[in-house]
Design a protein around this motif. Structure first.
Motif, mmCIF file in Angstrom:
data_model
loop_
_atom_site.group_PDB
_atom_site.id
_atom_site.type_symbol
_atom_site.label_atom_id
_atom_site.label_comp_id
_atom_site.label_asym_id
_atom_site.label_seq_id
_atom_site.Cartn_x
_atom_site.Cartn_y
_atom_site.Cartn_z
ATOM 1 N N ASP A 121 5.729 76.342 85.173
ATOM 2 C CA ASP A 121 6.194 75.516 84.065
ATOM 3 C C ASP A 121 7.681 75.744 83.804
ATOM 4 N N GLU A 122 8.362 74.691 83.363
ATOM 5 C CA GLU A 122 9.771 74.826 83.009
ATOM 6 C C GLU A 122 10.137 73.803 81.956
ATOM 7 N N VAL A 123 11.157 74.124 81.178
ATOM 8 C CA VAL A 123 11.727 73.192 80.201
ATOM 9 C C VAL A 123 13.127 72.841 80.676
ATOM 10 N N ILE A 124 13.412 71.546 80.777
ATOM 11 C CA ILE A 124 14.688 71.065 81.286
ATOM 12 C C ILE A 124 15.491 70.474 80.135
ATOM 13 N N SER A 125 16.751 70.846 80.021
ATOM 14 C CA SER A 125 17.637 70.287 78.994
ATOM 15 C C SER A 125 18.169 68.944 79.472
ATOM 16 N N LEU A 126 17.692 67.861 78.902
ATOM 17 C CA LEU A 126 18.141 66.532 79.285
ATOM 18 C C LEU A 126 19.399 66.140 78.524
ATOM 19 N N PHE A 127 20.392 65.670 79.243
ATOM 20 C CA PHE A 127 21.608 65.115 78.659
ATOM 21 C C PHE A 127 22.255 66.047 77.633
ATOM 22 N N PRO A 128 22.571 67.269 78.008
ATOM 23 C CA PRO A 128 23.204 68.180 77.046
ATOM 24 C C PRO A 128 24.614 67.720 76.688
ATOM 25 N N THR A 129 25.062 68.111 75.522
ATOM 26 C CA THR A 129 26.402 67.783 75.040
ATOM 27 C C THR A 129 27.375 68.875 75.451
ATOM 28 N N PRO A 130 28.457 68.547 76.156
ATOM 29 C CA PRO A 130 29.402 69.598 76.567
ATOM 30 C C PRO A 130 30.249 70.081 75.400
ATOM 31 N N PHE A 131 30.534 71.365 75.384
ATOM 32 C CA PHE A 131 31.411 71.978 74.387
ATOM 33 C C PHE A 131 32.236 73.013 75.130
ATOM 34 N N PHE A 132 33.548 72.871 75.065
ATOM 35 C CA PHE A 132 34.472 73.691 75.853
ATOM 36 C C PHE A 132 35.149 74.700 74.942
ATOM 37 N N ARG A 133 35.156 75.966 75.340
ATOM 38 C CA ARG A 133 35.801 77.011 74.549
ATOM 39 C C ARG A 133 36.718 77.813 75.448
ATOM 40 N N ALA A 134 37.983 77.965 75.040
ATOM 41 C CA ALA A 134 38.976 78.697 75.823
ATOM 42 C C ALA A 134 39.598 79.764 74.936
ATOM 43 N N PRO A 135 39.088 80.993 74.971
ATOM 44 C CA PRO A 135 39.682 82.059 74.158
ATOM 45 C C PRO A 135 41.120 82.353 74.596
ATOM 46 N N GLY A 136 41.990 82.557 73.624
ATOM 47 C CA GLY A 136 43.372 82.903 73.928
ATOM 48 C C GLY A 136 44.088 81.870 74.771
ATOM 49 N N ALA A 137 43.832 80.602 74.517
ATOM 50 C CA ALA A 137 44.407 79.543 75.360
ATOM 51 C C ALA A 137 45.906 79.384 75.177
ATOM 52 N N VAL A 138 46.422 79.816 74.040
ATOM 53 C CA VAL A 138 47.831 79.610 73.721
ATOM 54 C C VAL A 138 48.531 80.959 73.615
ATOM 55 N N PRO A 139 49.662 81.130 74.290
ATOM 56 C CA PRO A 139 50.396 82.399 74.196
ATOM 57 C C PRO A 139 50.819 82.701 72.761
ATOM 58 N N GLU A 140 50.925 83.972 72.450
ATOM 59 C CA GLU A 140 51.226 84.397 71.089
ATOM 60 C C GLU A 140 52.545 83.839 70.554
ATOM 61 N N PRO A 141 53.641 83.811 71.317
ATOM 62 C CA PRO A 141 54.879 83.229 70.771
ATOM 63 C C PRO A 141 54.727 81.769 70.375
ATOM 64 N N LEU A 142 53.971 80.995 71.172
ATOM 65 C CA LEU A 142 53.772 79.586 70.836
ATOM 66 C C LEU A 142 52.890 79.451 69.600
#
Length: 207
Positions: free
Chosen positions: A2-23
């Motif tokens: 048996d398995e449960v399949i996630s149909l049509f999941p919603t994407p959510f993007f996370r980028a820790p520390g994406a911006v340099p500290e001076p900026l």
């Protein structure tokens, strides 16, 4: 098996520390003082005017960092890496006690939030299922039920740190609960692709 399949999941993007500290510090110092427009959802929430990358060298630098991430996230939504442009940007200043009502972003495809200051746990961005939709009219909602990804009405995003970035489809409903901590400052934005092509029927967008 048996398995449960996630149909049509919603994407959510996370980028820790994406911006340099001076900026991050530059954006915070320059634009937080310009957030003078009041919000009708809360007297403790204010915004800047709508900004474009060309308005400041700081925003040009930010756009150069964000564009590859928009292309990467857009490939999950549309199945192709393509050019993206930032349509508009604005800075939000949320004081103690302030909140942001549930909303989504019209006339765009990807929206994002860049966290410029620490965020109290009470005011993490919350994402919700849209009202209505295709859910059953009846609900099972009582102390003994277990909330999971298939029956939850909302999802609280992870605790962000200054410089963290999140991207999500612009149609996704979201809100900020009452802020129980110090001043919370974020930079939000909307983005559009250069074009969408459906078997030769092409729509172009300009930012």
């Amino acid at each position: 098996m048996d398995e449960v399949i996630s149909l049509f999941p919603t994407p959510f993007f996370r980028a820790p520390g994406a911006v340099p500290e001076p900026l991050r510090q530059g954006l915070l110092a320059h634009f937080s003082a310009e957030a003078r427009q009041e919000n009708n959802a809360s007297s403790q929430l204010s915004h800047t005017r709508m900004l474009r990358p060309s308005d400041s060298p700081l925003l040009i630098e930010l756009a150069q960092l964000l564009t590859p991430k928009l292309s990467e996230f857009g490939a999950h939504m549309f199945g192709e890496r393509m050019p993206w442009s930032l349509k508009e940007m604005w800075v939000n200043v949320l004081d103690e006690g302030g909140r942001q009502a549930m909303h989504n972003h019209a006339n765009s495809f990807i929206s994002g939030v860049l966290y410029l200051t620490p965020t109290h746990a009470s005011s993490r961005t919350v994402f919700m299922k849209a009202p209505g939709g295709n859910d059953f009219a009846f609900k099972n909602d009582h102390p003994g039920m277990v909330t999971g990804p298939f029956n939850a009405d909302k999802w609280i995003s992870p605790q962000p740190s200054p410089g963290d970035l999140v991207l999500f489809p612009s149609y996704l409903m979201h809100a900020v609960p009452p802020n129980e901590g110090g001043q919370r400052i974020t930079l939000a934005f909307n983005a559009i692709p250069a074009r969408l092509d459906s078997w030769g029927y092409t729509i172009g967008f300009t930012g």
